[in-house]
Scaffold this active site. Sequence first.
Site, PDB file in Angstrom:
ATOM      1  N   CYS A  92       9.753   9.570  -5.040  1.00 10.22           N
ATOM      2  CA  CYS A  92       8.559   8.921  -5.587  1.00 10.22           C
ATOM      3  C   CYS A  92       7.262   9.636  -5.218  1.00 10.22           C
ATOM      4  O   CYS A  92       6.508  10.062  -6.102  1.00 10.22           O
ATOM      5  CB  CYS A  92       8.473   7.476  -5.094  1.00 10.22           C
ATOM      6  SG  CYS A  92       9.935   6.480  -5.431  1.00 10.22           S
ATOM      7  N   HIS A 155       1.579   4.980  -3.867  1.00 10.18           N
ATOM      8  CA  HIS A 155       2.535   5.708  -3.028  1.00 10.18           C
ATOM      9  C   HIS A 155       2.037   7.047  -2.525  1.00 10.18           C
ATOM     10  O   HIS A 155       2.829   7.942  -2.209  1.00 10.18           O
ATOM     11  CB  HIS A 155       3.874   5.902  -3.762  1.00 10.18           C
ATOM     12  CG  HIS A 155       5.038   5.617  -2.847  1.00 10.18           C
ATOM     13  ND1 HIS A 155       6.290   6.157  -3.031  1.00 10.18           N
ATOM     14  CD2 HIS A 155       5.123   4.841  -1.748  1.00 10.18           C
ATOM     15  CE1 HIS A 155       7.107   5.740  -2.096  1.00 10.18           C
ATOM     16  NE2 HIS A 155       6.422   4.937  -1.295  1.00 10.18           N
TER      17      HIS A 155
HETATM   18 CA   LIG Z   1      10.890   6.812  -7.777  1.00  8.69          CA
END
Ligand SMILES: [Ca+2]
Length: 459
Positions: A92, A155
């Site tokens: 991610c 993130h």
């Molecule tokens: Ca991901």
Amino acid sequence: MTRIPNCQGIVLLLLLLFSHIVSITLTLAFSVAVTANNGNTSKPNIIIMLMDDMGWGDLGVFGNPAMETPNLDRMAAEGMIFPNFYTANPLCSPSRAALLTGRLPIRNGFYTSNAHARNAYTPQYIVEGISNTEILLPKMLHKAGYVSKIVGKWHLGHRASFLPLKHGFHEWFGSPNCHFGPFNDLDRPNIPVYDGAQMVGRYYEEFPIDKKTGESNLTQLYLQHALEFINRQAVTGTPFFLYWAPDATHAPVYASRRFLGTSQRGIYGDAVRELDQAVGALLERLHSLDLHSNSLVFFTSDNGAALISGPKGGSNGPFLCGKETTFEGGMREPAIAWWPSHIPPGRVNHQLATVMDLFTTSLVLAGVTPPSSTPLDGIDLTPALLHTRTWDRCICAFVCLDGCFILMTRNSWQEFHQGINFCPAQEVHGVTTHNQTDHTQHPILFHLGRDPGEKYPIR
Ligand SMILES: [Ca+2]
């Protein structure tokens, strides 16, 4: 002790042979000029829809037999699909950092190195967050007058200095981290949800996710915030960048009540169906506001489906392994571009492309010149998007060697010793080995044109 056919610890070198890749449907010359947003500007709106752990094989138009993505399939019919589209890293955070900086993870700091046991998908513990020296896409687009909003998962660091509004976004609704959890301690608190600079609650509390049933209305919330932003920009007439990053297909997957139990693929399919509905609603809104002919929409995913979820997860189609591996299943992503009256409809473009190209392409469309002192790894895709062209190129996932060679390393020693199998039921002898092997001097090569599933090493 049972041997686990684990993919970890392999260094994989891919030689991509581009000469066999040809584009189809190139018979019509298609020349366009970038024209107006309601006639007022030459700068198109840019919407990047980034899914989380959605696989190449999850969409009907990419061959999923469930055929449960009618809106995405229609988007493809009205636009262009890129079957050879790659992320920059099968995790991610580094994938998102690469998209927003236009730079390889090893340049922007979000990279995984076995040698240092760094695992970049937990940036708060390793790299902490996106560096202030990195210039993100919304900051560049602001030079051309764009207003930018992120909806969903960030993130790139959860501490105050790393949050989206510190890095060029004007608005944000979403969370700094994944929704998995909750973490009931002071070091890893339950995951906050922000509206702008204001924390407005936490996942599992004010923004509930039922971990037993998978019910959550978060995708609908993310849809509503995106629609509301588009509405406002239509009124002001200013060009906008919307980075729509829902995370419903990241385990534990979730869906709203009205979608639960509606897919033949289980709850993962329910989440995909809801995201598909949201994509349809967003495209319809662009139409109803007459913004469709001046809005480039690009749909893709941050990494391949997580095969550790087994049949409860997504599909990477014919490709080997998935998330957390640099095999095709982890790196190749579904990709659809949509821009009525500019992108010719119904096309399949085999141009090799990456998430980092979205950065460079966006700057070109906005008329912004990137700083010459910052090396970029993405290229301008407008010849492919607007003129269906293809050309040879190299992509480098981690470290550039010579020519078109790509060095890929995977996974940390820490995870290696946990023995997670990232390629369940997909063992390829000598390739998806449990023991970590350095293949740098004798790389494993695949001819992806003849063997997209990476079953038969040619060296
Ligand atoms: Ca991901």
